[in-house]
Scaffold this motif. Structure first.
Motif, PDB file in Angstrom:
ATOM      1  N   ASN A 105       1.051  -1.202  -0.029  1.00 17.18           N
ATOM      2  CA  ASN A 105      -0.006  -0.161   0.080  1.00 17.18           C
ATOM      3  C   ASN A 105       1.005   1.210  -0.036  1.00 17.18           C
ATOM      4  O   ASN A 105       0.479   2.348   0.998  1.00 17.18           O
TER       5      ASN A 105
ATOM      6  N   ASP B 151       3.390   2.253   1.118  1.00 16.17           N
ATOM      7  CA  ASP B 151       4.229   2.328   2.484  1.00 16.17           C
ATOM      8  C   ASP B 151       5.643   2.339   2.292  1.00 16.17           C
ATOM      9  O   ASP B 151       6.337   3.157   2.809  1.00 16.17           O
TER      10      ASP B 151
ATOM     11  N   LEU C 225      -6.555   5.197   8.469  1.00 11.11           N
ATOM     12  CA  LEU C 225      -7.010   6.079   7.519  1.00 11.11           C
ATOM     13  C   LEU C 225      -8.503   5.493   7.086  1.00 11.11           C
ATOM     14  O   LEU C 225      -8.651   4.385   6.505  1.00 11.11           O
TER      15      LEU C 225
ATOM     16  N   SER D  69      -9.457   2.457  -1.242  1.00 11.57           N
ATOM     17  CA  SER D  69      -8.527   2.260  -0.045  1.00 11.57           C
ATOM     18  C   SER D  69      -7.274   2.617  -0.262  1.00 11.57           C
ATOM     19  O   SER D  69      -6.751   3.080  -1.265  1.00 11.57           O
ATOM     20  N   GLY D  70      -6.391   2.444   0.636  1.00 11.24           N
ATOM     21  CA  GLY D  70      -5.009   2.803   0.595  1.00 11.24           C
ATOM     22  C   GLY D  70      -4.901   4.540   0.484  1.00 11.24           C
ATOM     23  O   GLY D  70      -5.837   5.156   0.961  1.00 11.24           O
ATOM     24  N   PHE D  71      -4.009   4.717  -0.319  1.00 10.46           N
ATOM     25  CA  PHE D  71      -3.558   6.512  -0.273  1.00 10.46           C
ATOM     26  C   PHE D  71      -4.217   6.885  -1.527  1.00 10.46           C
ATOM     27  O   PHE D  71      -4.397   8.136  -1.697  1.00 10.46           O
TER      28      PHE D  71
ATOM     29  N   TRP E 164      -6.580   9.958  -1.016  1.00 11.20           N
ATOM     30  CA  TRP E 164      -6.135  10.920  -0.449  1.00 11.20           C
ATOM     31  C   TRP E 164      -5.173  11.835  -1.213  1.00 11.20           C
ATOM     32  O   TRP E 164      -4.670  11.348  -2.313  1.00 11.20           O
TER      33      TRP E 164
ATOM     34  N   ILE F  33      -0.734  12.627   2.230  1.00 10.98           N
ATOM     35  CA  ILE F  33      -0.072  11.504   2.459  1.00 10.98           C
ATOM     36  C   ILE F  33       1.432  11.789   2.766  1.00 10.98           C
ATOM     37  O   ILE F  33       2.058  10.686   3.634  1.00 10.98           O
TER      38      ILE F  33
ATOM     39  N   THR G 237      -3.808   1.159   6.152  1.00  8.86           N
ATOM     40  CA  THR G 237      -4.532   2.082   5.094  1.00  8.86           C
ATOM     41  C   THR G 237      -5.136   1.020   4.077  1.00  8.86           C
ATOM     42  O   THR G 237      -5.763   1.462   3.247  1.00  8.86           O
TER      43      THR G 237
END
Length: 679
Positions: free
Chosen positions: A13, A15, A111, A139-141, A144, A149, A175
């Protein structure tokens, strides 16, 4: 720098992007932009054109500092130094087979995305952005903004560094959560249940006996999903004894007064709660009042047909207007040659060629008119079929609406036939008959428009659809100090309107006028709609006329911001046409006699009455227009500018851009408060 690091974005994700960016001191934003295909290139750049150089393959990101790898190496690490990624962070990543010490504890930053479309499918369609409609929240980033982020990773880094000497401290960024994203009470409750299950499944194997502190950040209705989550975990079976919620950050969350209230039983004694709002946020202050029935497009079998038909009318209207302009232009050319040119063989041939083109344009216009009318009739039939399929709509409301729609359909059919007759008369240059036919046609057209203007039928149909789609009404507010569960908790309020581009506009006070008018009608609706969720389905029809009146007032105020200027332009054009007719009437005895005779007919009186009704409507809409936005891009039409979400002051801007300001970046104060709360 010779290592190749593989990052699987589905697993990690994104990261690991932060780890790579920190380790090699490269631009995190550049890495994200290339991965998502954003930026001027948009897509998978050739390796040579990337700077810094990254290699993308099959959804995986390969960080390549030196050169492009051979294909056989895709998905692998070179030089047997795969532990570089793990070493990029100072936190201890525990595996499922690891064991925790009894003194170990875990902080989890979660999140929670909001609705993918704050105004849902139909409203997005009307804003001209139907492709963005979705019933699966990202989902995840991906939900956003990039700056947000970066703030999240900066927050994570500072938290980890502050606690690096604490051997019992553990931290994770979660996330993976997503929910349907529908603007529905049921879906938000289900989202809260799902979040509780996911966190239980993720952390129960290692941390069921240890302290775990959750820090939740939710945007828009993501905040109400968090509220539903607090209710789910209060039941005890899914949330362990030492698990607590220690931070809640509400980003532009519309706070309900009746539904989706939080439960404080699993909040930590030192819990921090933040409420971030923007005064220009139309979604938080008004649109979110209306929770829509789940899976809106599946609500009735005809709704997709309706949307497709509306789009079809839009597509048919443009060629109709284009052919009408061609027809009028060729009519002018024909008259110029017929009246002005002296008779010669060349002039006769020129006239014949021009007339043939004029006749051809007339046939094209009739074809486009027929196609447009068929689309409008299809829409009316679809609406009637839709109404027939609504089980809980009162029979008197059904009958009234269907009768009005059928009457409109009959008038449109008569009007279209007369329009084709007028086109034939003018095309055949039977101008003596054509003038009278044009007057009759104008009378019928103005009668229809006057009916719409006087009775607000178009808006009433929209109101009817709105009520039928309504799953629940709850007058949302921008603060949550009414939550009884939070009465002993100090809630920090942060207002972000200074970050909104609209703050630079001189007519900001006009937004206050608009929102105050809307809120007056919201209070009326609140009184009419008082009901438990389970009883609302029938309650919403009990006071249909009063509800319809308040919603019509709201919609008129909103629609006026889009259509009042074109209506004023139409009024000016009509007045210019009347002045031109009077000029022609006084030019010679014959036309003066002909037009004066028609002026005294019943048709002329009807036209004047209809025009008076229409002009009154235009003046009312003009009075409602607060001129909240200005046209910035001169290459766009007025309507495009009025619906442009990136144009400060448009309804789309207030509903979507102003609603998203809070998720663009953290304030310094909130950032530091969360850091102190994670220890």
């Amino acid at each position: 720098m010779s290592n190749i690091h593989v990052v699987n974005k589905e697993k990690d994700n994104l990261d690991s992007f932060c780890m790579i960016a920190d380790y090699y001191n490269v631009s995190f934003r550049e890495l994200i932009r290339i991965n998502t295909g954003k930026g001027k290139g948009k897509g998978n750049y050739s390796y040579e054109n990337r700077d810094p150089k990254y290699w993308l393959n099959n959804g995986d990101i390969v960080f390549l500092p030196k050169k492009q790898p051979p294909k056989k190496e895709y998905g692998n690490c070179i030089n047997n130094n795969c532990n570089a990624l793990t070493n990029l962070t100072s936190i201890k990543e525990k595996k499922p087979d690891d064991k925790t010490h009894e003194k170990d504890y875990l902080h989890v930053l979660v999140l929670v995305p909001g609705t993918t479309a704050p105004v849902n499918d139909l409203f997005l369609f009307l804003l001209g952005d139907e492709n963005e409609s979705s019933h699966s929240s990202r989902s995840g980033f991906s939900y956003w903004d990039e700056c947000f982020i970066e703030d999240i990773f900066r927050l994570k880094k500072k938290i980890v560094n502050n606690n690096k000497d604490n051997v019992h401290f553990n931290f994770e960024l979660y996330t993976d959560f997503s929910w349907t994203g529908d603007n529905s009470h049921v879906e938000r409750v289900m989202g809260g249940k799902r979040l509780a299950r996911e966190l239980n499944r993720k952390y129960s194997s290692l941390w069921s006996s240890n302290e775990v502190f959750f820090h939740l950040i939710g945007h828009s209705h993501g905040g109400n999903v968090i509220n539903a989550f607090t209710n789910e975990i209060s039941k005890g079976s899914i949330f362990f004894e030492k698990w607590y919620v220690k931070t809640i950050v509400y980003l532009s969350t519309p706070f309900f007064k009746k539904i989706e209230q939080p439960d404080a039983s699993k909040l930590h004694k030192s819990v921090l709660i933040f409420n971030i709002k923007n005064k220009f946020d139309l979604t938080q202050r008004f649109i979110a009042d209306f929770s829509i029935i789940p899976s809106f497009k599946q609500a009735t079998k005809n709704i997709n047909d309706l949307l497709s038909t509306i789009k079809n009318i839009k597509n048919k209207f443009e060629p109709f207007m284009h052919s009408l302009k061609k027809y009028v232009q060729s009519l002018k050319e024909t008259f110029d040659i017929f009246i002005i040119s002296p008779y010669t063989k060349e002039a006769e041939k020129l006239f014949q060629d021009t007339y043939n083109r004029f006749s051809s344009n007339g046939n094209e216009l009739k074809g486009n008119l027929k196609s447009l009318v068929q689309s409008v009739n299809t829409l009316i039939n679809s609406i009637i079929e839709y109404i027939n399929g609504v089980d809980d709509m009162p029979s008197n409301v059904k009958q009234e609406t269907k009768s009005a729609l059928k009457r409109i359909k009959e008038m449109i059919d008569i009007l279209s036939e007369n329009a084709k007759f007028v086109i034939n008369e003018v095309t055949n240059l039977e101008l003596r008959n054509a003038y009278g036919e044009i007057c009759d046609f104008t009378d019928q057209l103005l009668q229809i428009l006057a009916s719409f203007a006087e009775h607000d039928w178009i808006i009433r149909v929209i109101v009817l659809f709105s009520i039928n789609m309504l799953d629940y009404f709850d007058n949302t507010v921008q603060t949550n100090d009414h939550y009884e569960q939070f009465e002993l908790i100090n809630i920090s309020l942060d207002e972000v309107q200074n970050e909104d581009k609209y703050i630079d506009y001189k007519n900001m006070r006009d937004f206050d006028i608009l929102i105050n008018k809307i809120e007056e009608n919201e209070k009326i609706l609140e009184g009419l709609f008082v009901s438990d969720f389970s009883k609302f389905k029938q309650k919403k029809w009990d006071n249909f006329e009063k509800v319809s009146s308040s919603l019509t007032n709201i919609f008129c105020d909103l629609i006026a911001q889009i259509i009042s200027k074109p209506l004023l332009e139409l009024k000016n054009n009509i007045e210019i046409s009347i002045a031109l007719i009077n000029l022609i009437k006084n030019s010679n005895v014959y036309t003066k006699y002909l037009i004066t005779t028609i002026d005294k007919s019943e048709t002329a009186i009807s036209i004047k009455n209809s025009m008076k009704t229409i002009f009154n409507f235009i003046e009312r809409m003009s009075y409602r227009d607060l001129e909240l936005f200005k046209i910035i891009d001169s290459t766009k039409s007025y309507y495009e500018s009025a619906l442009d979400i990136n144009n400060p002051g448009t309804l789309g801007y207030f509903a979507m851009i102003s609603h998203s300001v809070s998720r663009q970046k953290f304030s310094k104060n909130i950032f530091e408060e969360i850091v102190k709360n994670v220890q």
